[in-house]
Design a protein around this motif. Structure first.
Motif, mmCIF file in Angstrom:
data_model
loop_
_atom_site.group_PDB
_atom_site.id
_atom_site.type_symbol
_atom_site.label_atom_id
_atom_site.label_comp_id
_atom_site.label_asym_id
_atom_site.label_seq_id
_atom_site.Cartn_x
_atom_site.Cartn_y
_atom_site.Cartn_z
ATOM 1 N N LEU A 168 0.822 -1.222 0.000
ATOM 2 C CA LEU A 168 0.000 0.000 0.000
ATOM 3 C C LEU A 168 0.853 1.268 0.000
ATOM 4 N N ALA A 169 2.071 1.190 0.540
ATOM 5 C CA ALA A 169 2.934 2.382 0.595
ATOM 6 C C ALA A 169 3.996 2.381 -0.505
ATOM 7 N N PRO A 198 -1.546 10.421 -2.064
ATOM 8 C CA PRO A 198 -0.954 9.986 -0.791
ATOM 9 C C PRO A 198 -1.956 9.981 0.360
ATOM 10 N N LEU A 231 -4.100 6.863 0.167
ATOM 11 C CA LEU A 231 -3.349 5.675 0.596
ATOM 12 C C LEU A 231 -3.218 5.621 2.117
ATOM 13 N N LEU A 232 -2.953 6.778 2.741
ATOM 14 C CA LEU A 232 -2.850 6.795 4.208
ATOM 15 C C LEU A 232 -4.182 6.434 4.860
ATOM 16 N N ILE A 253 -4.489 2.671 4.542
ATOM 17 C CA ILE A 253 -3.592 1.995 5.500
ATOM 18 C C ILE A 253 -4.185 2.070 6.909
ATOM 19 N N SER A 254 -4.685 3.235 7.267
ATOM 20 C CA SER A 254 -5.268 3.426 8.593
ATOM 21 C C SER A 254 -6.481 2.509 8.790
#
Lengths: 208, 208
Positions: free
Chosen positions: B37-38, B48, B51-52, B55-56
């Motif tokens: 994912l990163a 970005p 994506l964060l 991920i969270s």
């Protein structure tokens, strides 16, 4: 993973709470690291692309091309004759990769320059290897009461360590050289690096 | 975690390669999800901050307030008398949380609206609960050969499942209601949702 019953004089997690809970605690903490890095609190302080770079670096260091590669090799090499290249691979990955990433990720988040990040990364890697050698030496000659865990297990199991490969004295020289080099190189960064230099010296001398 | 010797007719990972390697494989895959994912490949395609957010959300669903909370509760409730609220907590977390996140994260990355993300999230959650009930019913009445794993283990161990709490028939009704509702609600999104509706129907009928 090494099935020790004690850590720092207290029962290890799987002894105190059972294996399933211990495995889940590890999974939970591993996941929490990424949850924290992507949390709104972080995105309010850091640039999203910096956070993604840090997540990527941490995941690589902790994952199958880093810590886990080293841990798997460590298990597979038990009881086998190994060469220096294999021991280097194991130690660099299972121990040094995550210590290195903790320094480079911190440096990235603090807005370090490419050069500062590189210096801190090399410091972390050399110190990580030194830390592991010191750990392996303590397993050979440390005091179980002071360490709070059993000793002599690496020799019994035929673990791929520097002391088992080179002998204690040569392994100690290698460790001291790594610590000396790491401490010297990090001092290039000036007064603010002094706490890191002191941690470096401690790693070379610790007895537990 | 359930110590089964077989999955889909083949030896389970810890039987084939040992416990340490199985644990490390799990850690490696968990870490890999965040690494992907990163990764630069993703940051070239997605914003970005999206994506964060993904991920969270994934970390929360997989972590100590999601899947792991459910798994720990599942283990702790073995052999105990539990109420519907507890079974709901276990199933919602250990099974549905990650299925829900796989839908909402996909929807986020595909640029879904808040409403589309919410609809898909509810679909995933209801279908996740239905999936678990179906799984528990198969453990009670399924065919071990067809399933490729042992059956009857939940009753033996006194697991906190809907069939053990409500009886098979009421659990089956609950599952069918969840599947029916999920399929109906996802069809609101139009023709493109048809594959999801079919997956939903399959979940209610699967025999292995």
């Amino acid at each position: 993973m090494d099935d020790d019953d004690f850590r720092r004089g207290r029962p290890s997690l799987h002894k105190a709470f059972g294996e399933a809970t211990a495995i889940l605690a590890g999974d939970a903490l591993l996941t929490l690291a990424f949850e924290i890095l992507a949390a709104p609190l972080m995105t309010r302080v850091h640039r999203p692309d910096t956070l993604l770079a840090v997540i990527s670096e941490l995941a690589r260091a902790a994952g199958a091309r880093g810590l886990i590669a080293g841990q798997v090799a460590d298990i597979m090499c038990e009881g086998k004759t190994v060469d220096a290249r294999t021991v280097d691979h194991i130690v660099r990955n299972k121990t040094a990769a995550l210590i290195k990433a903790s320094l480079t990720c911190g440096a990235r988040l603090a807005g370090g320059t490419r050069e500062q990040i590189d210096i801190l990364g090399r410091f972390g890697e050399d110190l990580g290897i030194a830390f592991q050698i010191r750990d392996d030496l303590l397993d050979l000659e440390g005091d179980a009461g002071r360490l709070g865990k059993a000793v002599g297990k690496d020799e019994q199991r035929g673990k791929a360590t520097y002391p088992n490969l080179l002998g204690k004295e040569q392994a100690r020289s290698l460790m001291q050289g790594l610590v000396g080099g790491a401490v010297k190189s990090v001092r290039v960064l000036g007064d603010k690096s002094e706490p890191l230099a002191l941690i470096g010296e401690y790693v070379g001398k610790r007895v537990n």
